[in-house]
Write an enzyme that holds these catalytic residues in place. Structure first.
Site, PDB file in Angstrom:
ATOM      1  N   HIS A 257       0.816  -1.220   0.000  1.00 43.62           N
ATOM      2  CA  HIS A 257       0.000   0.000   0.000  1.00 43.62           C
ATOM      3  C   HIS A 257       0.845   1.264   0.000  1.00 43.62           C
ATOM      4  CE1 HIS A 257       0.276   1.083   4.363  1.00 43.62           C
ATOM      5  NE2 HIS A 257       0.339  -0.218   4.568  1.00 43.62           N
ATOM      6  N   ASP A 269       6.105   1.364   6.930  1.00 44.66           N
ATOM      7  CA  ASP A 269       4.696   1.008   6.745  1.00 44.66           C
ATOM      8  C   ASP A 269       4.027   1.969   5.774  1.00 44.66           C
ATOM      9  OD1 ASP A 269       2.097   0.123   7.033  1.00 44.66           O
ATOM     10  OD2 ASP A 269       1.830   0.972   9.032  1.00 44.66           O
ATOM     11  N   GLU A 301      -5.074   1.983   2.213  1.00 41.17           N
ATOM     12  CA  GLU A 301      -5.085   0.782   3.058  1.00 41.17           C
ATOM     13  C   GLU A 301      -5.360   1.142   4.507  1.00 41.17           C
ATOM     14  OE1 GLU A 301      -3.051  -2.338   5.655  1.00 41.17           O
ATOM     15  OE2 GLU A 301      -2.878  -0.154   5.574  1.00 41.17           O
ATOM     16  N   GLU A 302      -4.779   2.254   4.951  1.00 39.91           N
ATOM     17  CA  GLU A 302      -4.891   2.622   6.353  1.00 39.91           C
ATOM     18  C   GLU A 302      -6.297   3.057   6.743  1.00 39.91           C
ATOM     19  OE1 GLU A 302      -2.705   1.921   8.345  1.00 39.91           O
ATOM     20  OE2 GLU A 302      -0.700   2.083   7.484  1.00 39.91           O
ATOM     21  N   ASP A 330       3.958  -5.942   3.186  1.00 35.68           N
ATOM     22  CA  ASP A 330       3.569  -4.801   4.010  1.00 35.68           C
ATOM     23  C   ASP A 330       4.425  -4.805   5.268  1.00 35.68           C
ATOM     24  OD1 ASP A 330       2.267  -2.763   5.309  1.00 35.68           O
ATOM     25  OD2 ASP A 330       0.284  -3.681   5.261  1.00 35.68           O
ATOM     26  N   HIS A 428       3.220   3.388  13.147  1.00 37.20           N
ATOM     27  CA  HIS A 428       2.155   4.391  13.116  1.00 37.20           C
ATOM     28  C   HIS A 428       2.539   5.646  13.908  1.00 37.20           C
ATOM     29  CE1 HIS A 428      -1.436   1.681  11.745  1.00 37.20           C
ATOM     30  NE2 HIS A 428      -0.522   1.877  10.812  1.00 37.20           N
TER      31      HIS A 428
END
EC number: 3.4.11.-
Length: 501
Positions: A257, A269, A301-302, A330, A428
Site C-alpha cells: 500500500h 509502513d 489501506e490505512e 507490508d 504508526h
C-alpha cells in the site's frame, strides 16, 4: 464507472496479448538470478524519495489523497511507465477521508488521546465509568452509563463494536485503553456501521487507563473529551502495472500500500513494501516471463483496505480467475525485525488460505532456508491487503517483519535485536522515517520477493488450478476471521491491528 472498468480490463488484456511476443528475445527470468539484481542502494534511494515527498509539506505524512500521497502515486506511475515493459494505469476511486483534533483532560490534568478514525465529533464533560470485561456485549455496560464517558479495555472485539455498544448504553463518549504498553491508534473501519450509530471514541495508553481506573475506584472522576472530526470525499488512485509479455490468463499478482497514517511518513509502513516491489519490477524488465506479472500499488489501506477491496471487487469472475495467486508485502524492514511468513497452510493459527496458499508459504520457507535465515509464521487473518483476494478464493501469501508487538526472547535468539522491545517501535508514529528501516531485513525480503516473482513468472505448476473445488467459501472464511483470537504473537501491524483488539 462500470463502463470505465470494463474498458480498463479490455485494453489491459488486449495490450498484453498484442505486445507479449515482442519480449521473447530477452532471456527468461530465473529465480537464482533476479534476487542478485536487487541492491540495497536502490531500495534506500526509493525510500528516501518517499520521505522527501512527505517532508515537503507541513503535514509530513503520505495520507491517501494528500499532496505527498499524490506525489507517491505519480512517482510510481512514472517510474513504471518509462520502462516500456509494463502496461500501466491509475485506477481512480473516491473514498471518505477523515482526520481529527482532540484533547482529553481528567480532573484538570491533560492526557494523550488519539481519536479513532471515523469517530464523530464531541465536546463532553462527564463522569468516567468503567465498563466490565472487554465491552464486547451489551451486558458489559453499566445500567447507569447514560451521559457518562465509558472507559473500556482493548480486546476481543472491534473498536466499532465498543463504540456502538457505548452509544446504545447512552454514553456520551468512549475511551479505550490499550492492553499492551504504549499509546494506541485505531479505526472504526468505516464511516458507518451496520451495528448502529457510533459514540465518539478515542484511544489512550495502558498506563493511563490503569491510572484512571484507580482514580475511579477512589471516587468520582470527571473527564472532558473534545474531538473535532473533519470528513471529506477524496479522489485517489491505485497504480496497476502488468508485464506486456507473459500469459495474461495466468497472472502472478503482488502488492503493497502507498499511503501512511497521519502521524508520519510511513517509510517502513508501507514504503518498504512498495519500494521493494518497484525495484523488483525494474529488475524484471531485463528478462522475459512465461506468466504475466502484475504489480499492484494500493491506495487507502490505512482507512480500511479500500484500494485493494475496490480493485478486486471491480473484476468480474473471469478476470479474477486469471489471477493465479497474490503476494502481499507490508512492513518488510522493521527495525527490530523478525522474518515472518503468512501462515498459508493454517498449521500455526488454524486458518487456512485458499488452495495454493500453503505452497506459497512453503516457497518462502524454502528460500529462507536456502540463504540460512530463520523464519516464523505470522497470522493470516485477512486484515491486510490480501483480504479481498482470499475472500474471492485467490491463494495468497507474503512476508512481514512486525509492528508494535514485543519481541520475545525466542525471537531475539533467532533474529538478533532486543527482546522486550517492539518489533517496530515507530509503528504508526512520526518516527517511521528513513532511520526506522532495518537495512538487512529490507534487502533479505526484497530478494525473497524477487525469488518468488521469478519462480512464479516461470511456472505455476505448484499452484492448483482455479476452480470451484479450490475456492474457499467467503462466508466460511469471514466467520473464521471473526473467531481468530488476536494475540499479538505474530507481530500484528497495519490496518488489521487498528480495527480490533
Amino acid at each position: 464507472m462500470v463502463t470505465m472498468k470494463l474498458l480498463y480490463l479490455t485494453s489491459f488484456a488486449s495490450l498484453a496479448v498484442a505486445n507479449g511476443p515482442g519480449w521473447d528475445w530477452k532471456p527468461r527470468v530465473h529465480p537464482k538470478v533476479l534476487p542478485q539484481m536487487i541492491h540495497l542502494w536502490d531500495l534506500l534511494q526509493g525510500a528516501q524519495q518517499l520521505e522527501d515527498f512527505a517532508y515537503a509539506y507541513p503535514e509530513r505524512n503520505r495520507v491517501f489523497g494528500g499532496r505527498a500521497h499524490e506525489d507517491t502515486v505519480n512517482y510510481l506511475y512514472r517510474e513504471l511507465k518509462k520502462t516500456g515493459y509494463y502496461d500501466v494505469y491509475k485506477q481512480p476511486q473516491v473514498h471518505q477521508w477523515t482526520r481529527a483534533d482532540q484533547a482529553l483532560t481528567v480532573d484538570g490534568q491533560s492526557y494523550d488521546a488519539t481519536t479513532m478514525t471515523y469517530s464523530p465529533s464531541v465536546n463532553a464533560t462527564a463522569p468516567l465509568a468503567v465498563v466490565n470485561n472487554l465491552g464486547c456485549v451489551e451486558a458489559d455496560y453499566p445500567a447507569d452509563l447514560t451521559g457518562k464517558i465509558a472507559l473500556i479495555s482493548r480486546g476481543e472485539c472491534t473498536f466499532a463494536t465498543k463504540s456502538v455498544l457505548s452509544a446504545k448504553a447512552g454514553a456520551a463518549a468512549a475511551l479505550v485503553y490499550n492492553n499492551i504498553e504504549g499509546s494506541m491508534a485505531g479505526t472504526l473501519g468505516g464511516a458507518t456501521s451496520e451495528l448502529g450509530a457510533y459514540a465518539p471514541i478515542a484511544g489512550i495508553s495502558l498506563a493511563d487507563g490503569q491510572a484512571l481506573i484507580q482514580m475511579i475506584q477512589a471516587g468520582t472522576v470527571t473527564a472532558n473529551l473534545w474531538i473535532d472530526s473533519q470528513v471529506e470525499n477524496r479522489t485517489t488512485y491505485n497504480v496497476i502495472a502488468q508485464t506486456k509479455g507473459g500469459d495474461p490468463n495466468n497472472v502472478v499478482a503482488l502488492g503493497g500500500h502507498t499511503d501512511s497514517v497521519e502521524a508520519g511518513p510511513g517509510i517502513n509502513d508501507d514504503g518498504s513494501g512498495i519500494i521493494s516491489n518497484l525495484v523488483v519490477a525494474k529488475a524484471l524488465t531485463r528478462f522475459s516471463v512465461k506468466n504475466a506479472v502484475r504489480f499492484c500499488f494500493w491506495t487507502a489501506e490505512e482507512f480500511g483496505l479500500l484500494g485493494s477491496n475496490y480493485y478486486v471487487n471491480s473484476l468480474n469472475a473471469t478476470e479474477q480467475a486469471k489471477i493465479r495467486l497474490y503476494l502481499n508485502f507490508d512492513m518488510i524492514a522493521s527495525p527490530n525485525y523478525a522474518l515472518m511468513i503468512y501462515d498459508g497452510d493454517g498449521s500455526a493459527f488454524n486458518l487456512t488460505g485458499p488452495a495454493g496458499s500453503a505452497q506459497i508459504e512453503r516457497l518462502f520457507e524454502d528460500y529462507y532456508t536456502s540463504i540460512r535465515k530463520p523464519f516464523v509464521p505470522t497470522e493470516f487473518n485477512g486484515r491486510s491487503d490480501y483480504q479481498a483476494f482470499i475472500l474471492n478464493g485467490i491463494p495468497a501469501g507474503g512476508l512481514f517483519t512486525g509492528a508494535e508487538a514485543i519481541k520475545t526472547e525466542e525471537q531475539a535468539q533467532l533474529f538478533g535485536g532486543q527482546a522486550g522491545v517492539a518489533l517496530d517501535a515507530n509503528y504508526h508514529a512520526k518516527g517511521d522515517n528513513m532511520t526506522n528501516l532495518n537495512r538487512e531485513a529490507f534487502l533479505i525480503n526484497s530478494r525473497a520477493t524477487a525469488f518468488a516473482v521469478a519462480t512464479y513468472a516461470n511456472s505455476l505448476d505448484s499452484i492448483p488450478p482455479r476452480n470451484m473445488t479450490t475456492v474457499v467459501k467467503r462466508s466460511q472464511l469471514e466467520q473464521a476471521m471473526k473467531r481468530t483470537p488476536h494475540t499479538h504473537t505474530g507481530g500484528t501491524g497495519c490496518y488489521k491491528d487498528r480495527v480490533e483488539q
